[in-house]
Design an enzyme around this catalytic site. Structure first.
Site, PDB file in Angstrom:
ATOM      1  N   GLU A  33       2.006   2.523   2.255  1.00  0.00           N
ATOM      2  CA  GLU A  33       2.551   3.224   3.415  1.00  0.00           C
ATOM      3  C   GLU A  33       3.097   4.548   2.890  1.00  0.00           C
ATOM      4  OE1 GLU A  33       6.097   1.639   5.223  1.00  0.00           O
ATOM      5  OE2 GLU A  33       5.883   2.902   6.999  1.00  0.00           O
ATOM      6  N   ARG A 257       5.033  -9.690  -7.012  1.00  0.00           N
ATOM      7  CA  ARG A 257       5.317  -8.290  -7.306  1.00  0.00           C
ATOM      8  C   ARG A 257       6.011  -8.154  -8.653  1.00  0.00           C
ATOM      9  NH1 ARG A 257       8.135  -6.777  -2.504  1.00  0.00           N
ATOM     10  NH2 ARG A 257       7.723  -4.683  -3.247  1.00  0.00           N
ATOM     11  N   LYS A 267      11.473   0.844  -2.585  1.00  0.00           N
ATOM     12  CA  LYS A 267      11.438   2.229  -2.126  1.00  0.00           C
ATOM     13  C   LYS A 267      12.748   2.620  -1.451  1.00  0.00           C
ATOM     14  CE  LYS A 267       6.869   2.179  -0.545  1.00  0.00           C
ATOM     15  NZ  LYS A 267       5.819   2.687   0.361  1.00  0.00           N
TER      16      LYS A 267
END
Length: 551
Positions: A33, A257, A267
């Site tokens: 994104e 992850r 983020k």
RNA sequence: UGCCCGAUAGUAUAAUGGUAGUACGACUGUUUUUGGUGCAGUUUGUCUUGGUUCGAAUCCAGGUCGGGCAACCA
């Protein structure tokens, strides 16, 4: 023949699919994104997705998951593309979920027509309430029973901008009692009067992740859609949409992850560090962002090697930062040019050196036979590191001290005769005599010394700035540390020092990787100018002496 | 206490019913004109209880522990 490395579980799935003839070739995708900069965790995903394609002769799309115009910007798109390319990967197609908005809208109408979607006028709070909890089934509402015609009219009106933000949503009609919360009539479309970085003001309704991602995969004929663990519960919905629409059956697979010690990998948190000024920018060399690591001096090779070594699995993990450091050191050791820089200087005077100066030569890289050598000026007065002299040397200290001898790298062996101190007791000057027959490469002195020091000729020295970085946080695991993650910020993560460097540095290529002898690996900062050279320390050298001292 | 995922050295990751291995870290030693590099070595592990089997890290069942799931985020 090198030994075959065993496959990770996703590679095994791909290999099996290919062997079974399920696909002729594979197509993966990396779907960021564009709402922030890429970090080392994304590098893991990039290496996985592009690596899968390379390994099995497939291809990879770069697709921007840009369905939330409020958070996404072109700046991020550009940085993401640059980072992926810098890492060394090429995508076959550059895609955007927003390219599929018309198609996605048509899919929504199709679900409505099949009686599988409805327009709900409830508020966000009401919907949340009606969804129940993981242990309590949800309850419906009357909107759920609207006719196909009414839903169609309403949804078209939503698209036409007849309603305000939040007034209505489109929902899938699945099962309000499903044990999987994501299947309890999930939202498909919401109204957002916002300017989109690509579609501008064309749309005021935007699809949710669950109604965009899987279909985008399908539209592109992605065979293996790899994502992280938190999307596991979404998979049922992913499959449901594809099945109801009868489109290409992309399959989703999940892996754990990346987490790393002493840093954060979200983020949101990284953005906070930037916005609140804890670091200077997204590409601050202390950041775990790809751009920050690039600026710090990490090489793409070392990051790829790292991603290769950490493996792919489904269990939660936290990787030692030292593994990343090992990977850069290993690569940099092979390619970095050796240079001498003195950061915390004391003067060394060679009392019996009578020449004005001479030019010596020192190898650029002892690991590289063909690396050549550079000229290094030598003279009577040199700078050496303050920590390389000890007034009262301890047993295992084999540097300079009264009566002790050392080798000056690529020059002569010197023996310490005396030293000066200032009023505060600080050493100011060390006096040595050199042994003329001990010159590097033609040493006939027969003297053996344990220590070799780096040095810089005082009158030839160039002033440079060194940025010495340390870990950004003080605790290993930020995920389990109590309280606000910012409480654990290391206040000493940046140490700026002025230093004396050998003059060759001025003419070295701006993109060169350096090892400043006995100090660490350094990389020129883009903010450098020719009369103010600034170097970022990528990583220190391993320091056995520092360990010895701690004992 | 609904559903889902997971558990192998300090940290990761292999072994796919047949000798628990590799890497990083740590520690020794050795080489070295970088206390770097290289080389050699040491150290520490299958969550638990049953079951299946000649044989289980692996298959089955129960338990324990960790993580996830109720954004008009992705």
């Amino acid at each position: 023949m090198s030994e075959e490395k065993s496959l990770n579980f996703i590679e095994e799935i791909v290999a099996a699919d290919l062997a079974a003839g399920k696909h002729k070739s594979i197509l993966t995708r990396f779907p960021p994104e564009p709402n922030g900069y890429l970090h080392i965790g994304h590098a893991k995903s990039i290496c996985l997705n592009f690596g899968l394609a390379q390994k099995f002769n497939g291809a990879t799309n770069l697709r921007f998951d840009d369905t939330n115009p409020e958070k996404e910007e072109t700046e991020y798109v550009e940085s993401i593309k640059a980072d992926v390319q810098w890492l060394g990967f090429n995508w076959v197609k550059e895609c955007y979920a927003s390219d599929y908005f018309d198609q996605l809208y048509a899919f929504a109408l199709e679900l409505i027509d099949k009686g599988l979607a409805y327009v709900d006028d409830s508020t966000a709070e009401e919907i949340a309430q009606q969804k129940g909890t993981p242990t309590v089934p949800g309850t419906g509402n009357d909107y759920r029973n609207r006719s196909v015609e009414e839903n169609r009219t309403l949804f078209e009106a939503m698209k036409a901008g007849k309603y305000k933000d939040g007034e209505k949503v489109l929902r899938a009609k699945i099962d309000l009692a499903n044990p999987n919360m994501h299947m309890r009539d999930p939202l498909l479309y919401r109204i957002k009067t916002a300017h989109h970085h690509r579609t501008g003001d064309k749309w005021c309704i935007y699809p949710m992740y669950d109604f965009a991602h899987g279909q985008s995969d399908s539209i592109e004929n992605i065979t293996h859609s790899v994502c992280t663990l938190e999307f596991i519960p979404h998979r049922a919905l992913y499959d449901w949409c594809i099945e109801q629409l009868g489109i290409f059956p992309s399959k989703q697979y999940e892996f754990a992850r990346l987490n790393m010690t002493y840093t954060v990998m979200s983020k949101r948190k990284l953005l906070q560090l930037v916005q609140e000024g804890h670091v200077q920018s997204w590409d601050d060399p202390r950041m775990p962002t790809i751009s920050g690591m690039r600026r710090r001096g990490y090489t793409p090779e070392s990051i790829r090697d790292f991603c290769d070594r950490i493996g792919i699995a489904k269990r939660e993990n936290i990787i030692d930062f030292s593994l990343l450091e090992f990977c850069v050191r290993e690569h940099l050791n092979k390619i970095a040019l050796r240079r001498m820089v003195v950061a915390n200087p004391i003067k060394l005077v060679i009392t019996n050196y009578e020449q004005a100066e001479e030019v010596l030569h020192s190898e650029n890289n002892p690991e590289d036979e063909n690396g050549g050598a550079r000229a290094v000026p030598f003279s009577k007065e040199l700078w050496i590191e303050r920590e390389d002299f000890m007034e009262e040397p301890t047993k295992k200290y084999f540097r300079l001290g009264p009566g002790l001898s050392v080798r000056l790298k690529s020059a002569y062996i010197v023996t310490c005769d005396s030293f000066d101190k200032d009023a505060d007791g600080n050493i100011t000057t060390v006096y040595v005599t050199y042994h003329p027959n001990s010159k590097s490469g033609s040493d006939t002195s027969g003297i053996h010394v344990k220590g070799t020091l780096h040095w810089v000729s005082a009158k030839h020295a160039v002033k440079v700035t060194l940025k010495e970085y340390d870990r950004l946080f003080n605790v290993e695991d930020l995920n389990t540390a109590e309280g606000d993650f910012k409480d654990y910020i290391n206040p000493n993560s940046l140490n700026t020092v002025e230093a004396y460097a050998e003059p060759s540095l001025v003419n070295d290529h701006s993109d060169a990787r350096f090892q400043f002898l006995r100090k660490g690996y350094f990389y020129r900062d883009p903010a450098s100018t020719s009369n103010n050279l600034v170097f970022n320390r990528t990583v220190t050298l391993k320091d056995a002496w520092a360990k010895e001292q701690k004992k």
